[in-house]
Design a protein around this motif. Structure first.
Motif, PDB file in Angstrom:
ATOM      1  N   ILE A 185      -9.648 -30.095   1.956  1.00  0.00           N
ATOM      2  CA  ILE A 185     -10.696 -30.825   1.239  1.00  0.00           C
ATOM      3  C   ILE A 185     -10.570 -32.302   1.593  1.00  0.00           C
ATOM      4  O   ILE A 185      -9.623 -32.973   1.172  1.00  0.00           O
ATOM      5  N   ASP A 186     -11.525 -32.780   2.381  1.00  0.00           N
ATOM      6  CA  ASP A 186     -11.491 -34.172   2.824  1.00  0.00           C
ATOM      7  C   ASP A 186     -12.204 -35.067   1.809  1.00  0.00           C
ATOM      8  O   ASP A 186     -13.036 -34.594   1.030  1.00  0.00           O
ATOM      9  N   GLU A 187     -11.873 -36.345   1.824  1.00  0.00           N
ATOM     10  CA  GLU A 187     -12.490 -37.350   0.942  1.00  0.00           C
ATOM     11  C   GLU A 187     -12.322 -36.980  -0.540  1.00  0.00           C
ATOM     12  O   GLU A 187     -13.254 -37.133  -1.331  1.00  0.00           O
ATOM     13  N   ILE A 188     -11.135 -36.523  -0.913  1.00  0.00           N
ATOM     14  CA  ILE A 188     -10.888 -36.130  -2.309  1.00  0.00           C
ATOM     15  C   ILE A 188     -10.975 -37.338  -3.236  1.00  0.00           C
ATOM     16  O   ILE A 188     -11.257 -37.204  -4.438  1.00  0.00           O
ATOM     17  N   ASP A 189     -10.753 -38.540  -2.700  1.00  0.00           N
ATOM     18  CA  ASP A 189     -10.812 -39.739  -3.545  1.00  0.00           C
ATOM     19  C   ASP A 189     -12.233 -40.088  -3.979  1.00  0.00           C
ATOM     20  O   ASP A 189     -12.420 -40.834  -4.938  1.00  0.00           O
ATOM     21  N   LYS A 190     -13.238 -39.512  -3.300  1.00  0.00           N
ATOM     22  CA  LYS A 190     -14.629 -39.841  -3.640  1.00  0.00           C
ATOM     23  C   LYS A 190     -15.087 -39.138  -4.922  1.00  0.00           C
ATOM     24  O   LYS A 190     -16.184 -39.421  -5.410  1.00  0.00           O
ATOM     25  N   ILE A 191     -14.281 -38.227  -5.464  1.00  0.00           N
ATOM     26  CA  ILE A 191     -14.647 -37.584  -6.732  1.00  0.00           C
ATOM     27  C   ILE A 191     -13.785 -38.129  -7.868  1.00  0.00           C
ATOM     28  O   ILE A 191     -13.584 -37.471  -8.885  1.00  0.00           O
ATOM     29  N   ALA A 192     -13.260 -39.348  -7.680  1.00  0.00           N
ATOM     30  CA  ALA A 192     -12.460 -39.975  -8.736  1.00  0.00           C
ATOM     31  C   ALA A 192     -13.358 -40.298  -9.928  1.00  0.00           C
ATOM     32  O   ALA A 192     -14.568 -40.489  -9.801  1.00  0.00           O
ATOM     33  N   ARG A 193     -12.745 -40.352 -11.096  1.00  0.00           N
ATOM     34  CA  ARG A 193     -13.472 -40.673 -12.317  1.00  0.00           C
ATOM     35  C   ARG A 193     -14.032 -42.085 -12.208  1.00  0.00           C
ATOM     36  O   ARG A 193     -13.348 -43.006 -11.770  1.00  0.00           O
ATOM     37  N   LYS A 194     -15.288 -42.242 -12.618  1.00  0.00           N
ATOM     38  CA  LYS A 194     -15.953 -43.540 -12.435  1.00  0.00           C
ATOM     39  C   LYS A 194     -15.423 -44.616 -13.378  1.00  0.00           C
ATOM     40  O   LYS A 194     -15.474 -45.793 -13.077  1.00  0.00           O
ATOM     41  N   GLY A 195     -14.913 -44.231 -14.553  1.00  0.00           N
ATOM     42  CA  GLY A 195     -14.380 -45.214 -15.495  1.00  0.00           C
ATOM     43  C   GLY A 195     -12.923 -44.937 -15.808  1.00  0.00           C
ATOM     44  O   GLY A 195     -12.367 -43.914 -15.414  1.00  0.00           O
ATOM     45  N   GLU A 207     -15.646 -36.730 -12.415  1.00  0.00           N
ATOM     46  CA  GLU A 207     -14.767 -35.944 -13.279  1.00  0.00           C
ATOM     47  C   GLU A 207     -15.245 -34.497 -13.402  1.00  0.00           C
ATOM     48  O   GLU A 207     -14.430 -33.573 -13.465  1.00  0.00           O
ATOM     49  N   GLY A 208     -16.566 -34.284 -13.407  1.00  0.00           N
ATOM     50  CA  GLY A 208     -17.090 -32.923 -13.514  1.00  0.00           C
ATOM     51  C   GLY A 208     -16.662 -32.051 -12.344  1.00  0.00           C
ATOM     52  O   GLY A 208     -16.337 -30.869 -12.515  1.00  0.00           O
ATOM     53  N   VAL A 209     -16.645 -32.622 -11.134  1.00  0.00           N
ATOM     54  CA  VAL A 209     -16.201 -31.875  -9.960  1.00  0.00           C
ATOM     55  C   VAL A 209     -14.710 -31.577 -10.048  1.00  0.00           C
ATOM     56  O   VAL A 209     -14.258 -30.474  -9.715  1.00  0.00           O
ATOM     57  N   GLN A 210     -13.921 -32.548 -10.490  1.00  0.00           N
ATOM     58  CA  GLN A 210     -12.478 -32.326 -10.624  1.00  0.00           C
ATOM     59  C   GLN A 210     -12.188 -31.161 -11.573  1.00  0.00           C
ATOM     60  O   GLN A 210     -11.343 -30.314 -11.292  1.00  0.00           O
ATOM     61  N   GLN A 211     -12.899 -31.137 -12.696  1.00  0.00           N
ATOM     62  CA  GLN A 211     -12.685 -30.050 -13.649  1.00  0.00           C
ATOM     63  C   GLN A 211     -13.094 -28.707 -13.059  1.00  0.00           C
ATOM     64  O   GLN A 211     -12.460 -27.689 -13.310  1.00  0.00           O
ATOM     65  N   GLY A 212     -14.159 -28.700 -12.244  1.00  0.00           N
ATOM     66  CA  GLY A 212     -14.580 -27.465 -11.599  1.00  0.00           C
ATOM     67  C   GLY A 212     -13.595 -26.993 -10.548  1.00  0.00           C
ATOM     68  O   GLY A 212     -13.482 -25.787 -10.282  1.00  0.00           O
ATOM     69  N   LEU A 213     -12.861 -27.938  -9.926  1.00  0.00           N
ATOM     70  CA  LEU A 213     -11.888 -27.569  -8.891  1.00  0.00           C
ATOM     71  C   LEU A 213     -10.619 -26.942  -9.468  1.00  0.00           C
ATOM     72  O   LEU A 213      -9.866 -26.296  -8.737  1.00  0.00           O
ATOM     73  N   LEU A 214     -10.371 -27.155 -10.754  1.00  0.00           N
ATOM     74  CA  LEU A 214      -9.107 -26.700 -11.345  1.00  0.00           C
ATOM     75  C   LEU A 214      -8.884 -25.215 -11.132  1.00  0.00           C
ATOM     76  O   LEU A 214      -7.803 -24.786 -10.737  1.00  0.00           O
ATOM     77  N   LYS A 215      -9.902 -24.402 -11.383  1.00  0.00           N
ATOM     78  CA  LYS A 215      -9.720 -22.948 -11.286  1.00  0.00           C
ATOM     79  C   LYS A 215      -9.492 -22.526  -9.836  1.00  0.00           C
ATOM     80  O   LYS A 215      -8.764 -21.553  -9.589  1.00  0.00           O
ATOM     81  N   LEU A 216     -10.097 -23.259  -8.885  1.00  0.00           N
ATOM     82  CA  LEU A 216      -9.876 -22.912  -7.482  1.00  0.00           C
ATOM     83  C   LEU A 216      -8.452 -23.228  -7.065  1.00  0.00           C
ATOM     84  O   LEU A 216      -7.791 -22.406  -6.412  1.00  0.00           O
ATOM     85  N   LEU A 217      -7.961 -24.415  -7.413  1.00  0.00           N
ATOM     86  CA  LEU A 217      -6.623 -24.835  -6.997  1.00  0.00           C
ATOM     87  C   LEU A 217      -5.542 -23.981  -7.651  1.00  0.00           C
ATOM     88  O   LEU A 217      -4.532 -23.645  -7.036  1.00  0.00           O
TER      89      LEU A 217
END
Length: 416
Positions: A185-195, A207-217
């Motif tokens: 997964i490239d550019e993982i830093d681009k889904i960092a939380r905005k605040g 943050e929504g994408v990060q939470q969605g990735l949890l089950k995959l990882l």
């Protein structure tokens, strides 16, 4: 294709021509047809049958004897990637352990957990190149995906499950084979939380994408749309178990150096200073990156916990960039020499011209990618003119390189 007439009908299901998209006639039997709907049904049954026959026993295909050892993986990476010894060692061990997990007997009482990796490094230091290079060596499906296009489910963009579509495509939709693969997964830093705080409003591409990735990882059965794209209520999903899929993440994390410097507290007021602080290399703060720095940058703690191996890539210094220019199998200068060689022209670069290219890449702070843009600007005129001449050789001097850089607006100063 047959013309639709009132009397034509499908010989399999009896569907009349008026109710079918098209009727396909038999080659040797007159007045014998098959409708498009029957063709699609047969195709679906055939693919399911092939999947079942492929899937049975596919989990035991990995034989540890044929797997390259960590040192062999490292040496292979060394042919393409200059420097980054630390990251190459981490990757070599992680990939080898991934093979060992796949080769483990199902009846073993020790359950070996997978160790997902996150690589942090400035742009142009080789994160994506490491992933592409290691993909050449592997016998398991490998997919490189970009996190920048992902959004939370239900919004415009790609769903998180689309990461696995690439893996399915790499394994020719053999699910059992895909479940043993590796995803970068490239550019993982681009889904960092905005605040800095957990969002009270929707952060659909962070943050929504990060939470969605949890089950995959972590490892779970995910329903994947076979062709990617938006989910459809009638679309047949493919269940994929991610428990044995190794995830490698990479990102530039631009600005994380300030977070690391703040944590190390390198700016000390007063006479008494800690000797440990004095030993900090202030020109390479990424060397001291820690999970708490990723959290400060905007990754949620849950996703950091599912990426237990954290490694960094060193910024490329002048010597490393000089080697990148000429030494690897895919070195930029080698590529241009080959291009000219195909036209019967021998291309040479003067040493001071190579030094100039490296100096400009350091000045513009673009890493190894900057080398290509600079060389491209220097060579564009030669690549346009030389094939139409009878020349058998062409040399790039420092003066020629500087002239072309001035023409391309890379340099605004006069030639010294």
């Amino acid at each position: 294709m047959a013309k639709k007439t009132e009397t034509s009908k499908c010989s399999f299901c009896g569907r009349p021509a008026s109710m079918s998209e098209v009727l396909v006639p038999s080659v040797d039997k007159p007045n014998t047809f098959i409708c498009a709907e029957c063709v699609e049904a047969i195709s679906s049954m055939l693919s399911e049958y092939r999947h079942e026959t492929k899937g049975s026993g596919a989990a035991d295909d990995v034989k540890l004897d044929s797997v390259p050892k960590p040192k062999e993986i490292y040496e292979f990476l060394d042919q393409y990637v200059i420097g980054q010894e630390n990251a190459k060692r981490y990757l070599s061990v992680a990939v080898y352990n991934h093979y060992k997990r796949l080769a483990q007997n199902s009846g073993d009482d020790v359950d070996i957990e997978k160790s997902n990796i996150i690589m942090v490094g400035p742009t142009g230091t080789g994160k994506t190149l490491l992933a592409k290079t290691i993909a050449k060596l592997l016998d398991v499906p490998f997919a490189i995906v970009d996190a920048t296009v992902l959004t939370e489910a239900g919004y415009v963009g790609e769903d998180i499950e689309s990461l696995l579509v690439r893996l399915l495509q790499a394994s020719d939709y053999d699910v059992a084979k895909a479940e043993k693969g590796i995803v970068f997964i490239d550019e993982i830093d681009k889904i960092a939380r905005k605040g800095d705080n957990p969002s009270i409003t929707r952060d659909v591409s962070g943050e929504g994408v990060q939470q969605g990735l949890l089950k995959l990882l972590e490892g779970s059965v995910v329903n994947v749309p076979p062709q990617g794209g938006r989910k459809h209520p009638e679309q047949r999903m493919i269940p994929v178990d991610t428990k044995n899929i190794l995830f490698i993440c990479g990102g530039a994390f631009d600005g994380i150096e300030q977070k690391i410097a703040h944590r190390l507290n390198t700016h000390v007021v007063g006479y008494s200073t800690d000797p440990a602080r004095q030993r900090v290399q202030r020109d390479n703060y990424l060397k001291y990156v820690a999970p708490q720095d990723l959290k400060s940058f905007g990754l949620i703690p849950e996703i950091i916990g599912r990426l237990p191996i954290l490694t960094n890539l060193e910024p490329l210094d002048r010597d490393a960039l000089r080697r990148v220019l000429t030494e690897p199998k895919n070195a930029i200068i080698r590529q241009y020499k080959k291009l000219f060689e195909m036209d019967g022209v021998e291309l040479t670069f003067a040493e001071d011209a190579l030094d100039l290219i490296v100096d400009k890449a350091i000045e513009y702070k673009l890493g190894a990618r900057g080398l290509r843009s600079i060389v491209e600007s220097i060579m564009i005129d030669a690549m346009f003119d030389v094939p139409s001449t009878d020349s058998t050789s062409f040399e790039v001097t420092k003066e020629y390189a500087m002239e072309k850089l001035l023409k391309a607006n890379f340099e605004t100063n006069k030639i010294q």
